[in-house]
Scaffold this motif. Sequence first.
Motif, mmCIF file in Angstrom:
data_model
loop_
_atom_site.group_PDB
_atom_site.id
_atom_site.type_symbol
_atom_site.label_atom_id
_atom_site.label_comp_id
_atom_site.label_asym_id
_atom_site.label_seq_id
_atom_site.Cartn_x
_atom_site.Cartn_y
_atom_site.Cartn_z
ATOM 1 N N GLY A 145 0.805 -1.213 0.000
ATOM 2 C CA GLY A 145 0.000 0.000 0.000
ATOM 3 C C GLY A 145 0.835 1.258 0.000
ATOM 4 O O GLY A 145 2.049 1.224 -0.205
ATOM 5 N N HIS A 146 0.176 2.365 0.243
ATOM 6 C CA HIS A 146 0.838 3.667 0.140
ATOM 7 C C HIS A 146 0.484 4.532 1.342
ATOM 8 O O HIS A 146 -0.023 5.634 1.201
ATOM 9 N N VAL A 147 0.762 4.042 2.523
ATOM 10 C CA VAL A 147 0.503 4.809 3.735
ATOM 11 C C VAL A 147 1.612 5.846 3.924
ATOM 12 O O VAL A 147 2.721 5.691 3.420
ATOM 13 N N VAL A 148 1.313 6.906 4.666
ATOM 14 C CA VAL A 148 2.287 7.964 4.914
ATOM 15 C C VAL A 148 3.490 7.384 5.660
ATOM 16 O O VAL A 148 3.335 6.669 6.643
ATOM 17 N N GLY A 149 4.687 7.653 5.166
ATOM 18 C CA GLY A 149 5.905 7.196 5.825
ATOM 19 C C GLY A 149 6.311 5.767 5.496
ATOM 20 O O GLY A 149 7.259 5.254 6.053
ATOM 21 N N GLY A 150 5.618 5.115 4.589
ATOM 22 C CA GLY A 150 5.982 3.744 4.244
ATOM 23 C C GLY A 150 5.497 3.346 2.868
ATOM 24 O O GLY A 150 4.377 3.651 2.494
ATOM 25 N N HIS A 151 6.359 2.690 2.118
ATOM 26 C CA HIS A 151 6.001 2.197 0.783
ATOM 27 C C HIS A 151 6.928 1.030 0.479
ATOM 28 O O HIS A 151 7.948 1.186 -0.183
ATOM 29 N N ARG A 152 6.591 -0.134 1.022
ATOM 30 C CA ARG A 152 7.468 -1.297 0.876
ATOM 31 C C ARG A 152 6.813 -2.301 -0.065
ATOM 32 O O ARG A 152 5.953 -3.063 0.326
ATOM 33 N N ASP A 153 7.238 -2.297 -1.299
ATOM 34 C CA ASP A 153 6.778 -3.273 -2.272
ATOM 35 C C ASP A 153 7.971 -4.140 -2.633
ATOM 36 O O ASP A 153 9.104 -3.692 -2.596
ATOM 37 N N GLY A 154 7.711 -5.372 -3.027
ATOM 38 C CA GLY A 154 8.845 -6.167 -3.445
ATOM 39 C C GLY A 154 8.563 -7.636 -3.604
ATOM 40 O O GLY A 154 7.468 -8.136 -3.389
ATOM 41 N N PHE A 155 9.622 -8.313 -3.990
ATOM 42 C CA PHE A 155 9.631 -9.729 -4.292
ATOM 43 C C PHE A 155 10.046 -10.502 -3.044
ATOM 44 O O PHE A 155 10.901 -10.054 -2.291
ATOM 45 N N ALA A 156 9.436 -11.647 -2.843
ATOM 46 C CA ALA A 156 9.810 -12.529 -1.734
ATOM 47 C C ALA A 156 9.875 -13.952 -2.261
ATOM 48 O O ALA A 156 9.096 -14.341 -3.125
ATOM 49 N N ASP A 157 10.808 -14.717 -1.756
ATOM 50 C CA ASP A 157 10.873 -16.126 -2.121
ATOM 51 C C ASP A 157 11.131 -16.942 -0.853
ATOM 52 O O ASP A 157 11.598 -16.426 0.136
ATOM 53 N N ALA A 158 10.760 -18.212 -0.918
ATOM 54 C CA ALA A 158 10.926 -19.069 0.253
ATOM 55 C C ALA A 158 11.011 -20.524 -0.178
ATOM 56 O O ALA A 158 10.445 -20.919 -1.188
#
Length: 82
Positions: A62-75
């Motif tokens: 999402g796009h909350v104030v003070g944070g914008h963490r998008d990305g790829f994850a693998d496991a």
Amino acid sequence: SGLAAALGLALLSSSLAVGQEVSLLGGINRPLGEEASYAWLFDYRESLTKNLALSFSWINEGHVVGGHRDGFADAAVGAALA
């Protein structure tokens, strides 16, 4: 992009698959006094053996104030033999 690479790898490996799983999750966040935002996740899991699977995900937090963490994850996910 990372998502395209993950999907390509998942499709190439599907011919050897024991089982596959696709998930799409999403939601809305409405913090008090702030604008509403959203978050979503796409996940592909490929079973390699009865007790081992690989998972590839793309996460948009999402796009909350003070944070914008998008990305790829693998496991790598394993199950213990009982």
